[in-house]
Design a protein around this motif. Structure first.
Motif, PDB file in Angstrom:
ATOM      1  N   CYS A 142     -13.423  56.728  56.286  1.00  0.00           N
ATOM      2  CA  CYS A 142     -12.892  57.879  55.543  1.00  0.00           C
ATOM      3  C   CYS A 142     -13.739  59.116  55.801  1.00  0.00           C
ATOM      4  O   CYS A 142     -13.211  60.223  55.978  1.00  0.00           O
ATOM      5  N   GLN A 143     -15.039  58.943  55.844  1.00  0.00           N
ATOM      6  CA  GLN A 143     -15.936  60.073  56.096  1.00  0.00           C
ATOM      7  C   GLN A 143     -15.676  60.672  57.472  1.00  0.00           C
ATOM      8  O   GLN A 143     -15.715  61.896  57.650  1.00  0.00           O
ATOM      9  N   GLU A 144     -15.409  59.814  58.458  1.00  0.00           N
ATOM     10  CA  GLU A 144     -15.163  60.322  59.814  1.00  0.00           C
ATOM     11  C   GLU A 144     -13.817  61.031  59.897  1.00  0.00           C
ATOM     12  O   GLU A 144     -13.674  62.019  60.614  1.00  0.00           O
ATOM     13  N   GLU A 145     -12.826  60.531  59.161  1.00  0.00           N
ATOM     14  CA  GLU A 145     -11.545  61.239  59.119  1.00  0.00           C
ATOM     15  C   GLU A 145     -11.737  62.630  58.522  1.00  0.00           C
ATOM     16  O   GLU A 145     -11.166  63.614  59.003  1.00  0.00           O
ATOM     17  N   LEU A 146     -12.548  62.702  57.490  1.00  0.00           N
ATOM     18  CA  LEU A 146     -12.833  63.986  56.856  1.00  0.00           C
ATOM     19  C   LEU A 146     -13.588  64.909  57.808  1.00  0.00           C
ATOM     20  O   LEU A 146     -13.289  66.104  57.905  1.00  0.00           O
ATOM     21  N   ASN A 147     -14.558  64.348  58.530  1.00  0.00           N
ATOM     22  CA  ASN A 147     -15.312  65.145  59.514  1.00  0.00           C
ATOM     23  C   ASN A 147     -14.381  65.689  60.596  1.00  0.00           C
ATOM     24  O   ASN A 147     -14.517  66.841  61.031  1.00  0.00           O
ATOM     25  N   MET A 148     -13.446  64.873  61.048  1.00  0.00           N
ATOM     26  CA  MET A 148     -12.494  65.320  62.066  1.00  0.00           C
ATOM     27  C   MET A 148     -11.618  66.447  61.537  1.00  0.00           C
ATOM     28  O   MET A 148     -11.323  67.410  62.254  1.00  0.00           O
ATOM     29  N   ALA A 149     -11.201  66.326  60.280  1.00  0.00           N
ATOM     30  CA  ALA A 149     -10.364  67.360  59.682  1.00  0.00           C
ATOM     31  C   ALA A 149     -11.116  68.686  59.622  1.00  0.00           C
ATOM     32  O   ALA A 149     -10.535  69.750  59.862  1.00  0.00           O
ATOM     33  N   VAL A 150     -12.404  68.615  59.323  1.00  0.00           N
ATOM     34  CA  VAL A 150     -13.224  69.830  59.280  1.00  0.00           C
ATOM     35  C   VAL A 150     -13.379  70.401  60.686  1.00  0.00           C
ATOM     36  O   VAL A 150     -13.324  71.617  60.885  1.00  0.00           O
ATOM     37  N   CYS A 151     -13.567  69.530  61.684  1.00  0.00           N
ATOM     38  CA  CYS A 151     -13.668  69.980  63.083  1.00  0.00           C
ATOM     39  C   CYS A 151     -12.383  70.686  63.501  1.00  0.00           C
ATOM     40  O   CYS A 151     -12.421  71.722  64.165  1.00  0.00           O
ATOM     41  N   LYS A 152     -11.245  70.122  63.120  1.00  0.00           N
ATOM     42  CA  LYS A 152      -9.947  70.730  63.439  1.00  0.00           C
ATOM     43  C   LYS A 152      -9.836  72.104  62.793  1.00  0.00           C
ATOM     44  O   LYS A 152      -9.380  73.065  63.416  1.00  0.00           O
ATOM     45  N   ASN A 153     -10.260  72.176  61.557  1.00  0.00           N
ATOM     46  CA  ASN A 153     -10.183  73.432  60.819  1.00  0.00           C
ATOM     47  C   ASN A 153     -11.032  74.517  61.485  1.00  0.00           C
ATOM     48  O   ASN A 153     -10.619  75.670  61.615  1.00  0.00           O
ATOM     49  N   LYS A 154     -12.223  74.125  61.934  1.00  0.00           N
ATOM     50  CA  LYS A 154     -13.107  75.074  62.604  1.00  0.00           C
ATOM     51  C   LYS A 154     -12.531  75.502  63.950  1.00  0.00           C
ATOM     52  O   LYS A 154     -12.656  76.662  64.352  1.00  0.00           O
ATOM     53  N   ALA A 155     -11.905  74.558  64.646  1.00  0.00           N
ATOM     54  CA  ALA A 155     -11.335  74.875  65.958  1.00  0.00           C
ATOM     55  C   ALA A 155     -10.185  75.872  65.827  1.00  0.00           C
ATOM     56  O   ALA A 155     -10.017  76.758  66.666  1.00  0.00           O
ATOM     57  N   GLU A 156      -9.396  75.733  64.773  1.00  0.00           N
ATOM     58  CA  GLU A 156      -8.241  76.617  64.576  1.00  0.00           C
ATOM     59  C   GLU A 156      -8.630  77.947  63.945  1.00  0.00           C
ATOM     60  O   GLU A 156      -7.876  78.917  64.012  1.00  0.00           O
ATOM     61  N   LYS A 157      -9.818  77.974  63.314  1.00  0.00           N
ATOM     62  CA  LYS A 157     -10.318  79.196  62.657  1.00  0.00           C
ATOM     63  C   LYS A 157      -9.307  79.720  61.634  1.00  0.00           C
ATOM     64  O   LYS A 157      -8.984  80.909  61.576  1.00  0.00           O
ATOM     65  N   LEU A 158      -8.794  78.775  60.830  1.00  0.00           N
ATOM     66  CA  LEU A 158      -7.828  79.111  59.784  1.00  0.00           C
ATOM     67  C   LEU A 158      -8.441  78.857  58.411  1.00  0.00           C
ATOM     68  O   LEU A 158      -9.471  78.190  58.306  1.00  0.00           O
ATOM     69  N   PRO A 159      -7.812  79.383  57.358  1.00  0.00           N
ATOM     70  CA  PRO A 159      -8.223  78.962  56.015  1.00  0.00           C
ATOM     71  C   PRO A 159      -8.146  77.439  55.940  1.00  0.00           C
ATOM     72  O   PRO A 159      -7.307  76.826  56.595  1.00  0.00           O
ATOM     73  N   SER A 160      -8.982  76.844  55.151  1.00  0.00           N
ATOM     74  CA  SER A 160      -9.130  75.386  55.151  1.00  0.00           C
ATOM     75  C   SER A 160      -7.794  74.644  55.126  1.00  0.00           C
ATOM     76  O   SER A 160      -6.927  74.918  54.296  1.00  0.00           O
TER      77      SER A 160
END
Length: 218
Positions: A142-160
């Protein structure tokens, strides 16, 4: 007499050579054992997080292609121990709004590496909703899924593009730091529970629309 001395000298040298070979082999064997131990220690040290980062770079090209056309509206990140709550309270809500969602128990492809399944699901969804509980914060997956979601968010440079829903009384201080900057809904609080579904869908639908607009502009 000379032949006997020569034979003794030859036998002694052979024994010395065998001893050196055995010592060398033993030394190499020990070095090999130490190398294996060091590698095992390194793998245990980096853990799943290190494997994730390694895999993230391996999959980065394909993930960038995938995020142009998200397959799902929502990826639901949850502990398997909380599936009964997810199935009873959360999935019907998504169904009522006709949202296409991904859950690991149904949509992860058999035979595909778990990290790739995680990455495909997270990067193939507009928004990730994390169902937070004591079970969730103790699960490395679950923690890694969350980390990936944060990585995706940073890559897109969008609001969370991550939402969190707390479903038990876990202390907020024990929650991952990355959740402190995301929209947080509390199902446990009796006052919040009265309107949590409307608040959830308001935030969720807004984030999905923002993600869809971003994909059109890419």
């Amino acid at each position: 007499m000379h032949q006997i001395i020569t034979l003794k000298w030859h036998k002694t040298n052979v024994l010395k050579h065998r001893f050196k070979c055995h010592s060398s082999h033993t030394s190499l064997s020990k070095k090999g054992t130490l190398l294996r131990l060091n590698v095992s220690f390194f793998i245990s040290l980096i853990g799943l997080t290190g494997m994730l980062k390694w895999s993230f770079f391996c999959f980065s090209d394909s993930l960038q292609d995938d995020q142009e056309n998200s397959k799902y509206d929502v990826f639901v990140s949850y502990s398997g121990r909380d599936f009964s709550w997810v199935q009873e309270h959360f999935l019907p809500l998504l169904d009522s709004y006709h949202l296409k969602y991904c859950i690991h128990s149904r949509d992860f492809e058999p035979g595909k590496p778990v990290l790739q399944n995680m990455a495909d699901s997270v990067f193939g969804s507009h928004v990730t909703v994390a169902i937070i509980s004591s079970n969730y914060v103790t699960s490395k997956f679950c923690q890694e899924e969350l980390n990936m979601a944060v990585c995706k968010n940073k890559a897109e440079k969008l609001p969370s593009s991550v939402l969190a829903v707390r479903i038990d009384s876990i202390n907020r201080k024990k929650l991952p730091k990355i959740l402190r900057r995301t929209t947080f809904l509390d199902y446990v609080d009796s006052n919040e529970r009265q309107t949590w579904d409307r608040r959830l869908m308001k935030h969720l639908l807004s984030k999905i629309e923002i993600s869809k607009s971003w994909e059109k502009d890419v």
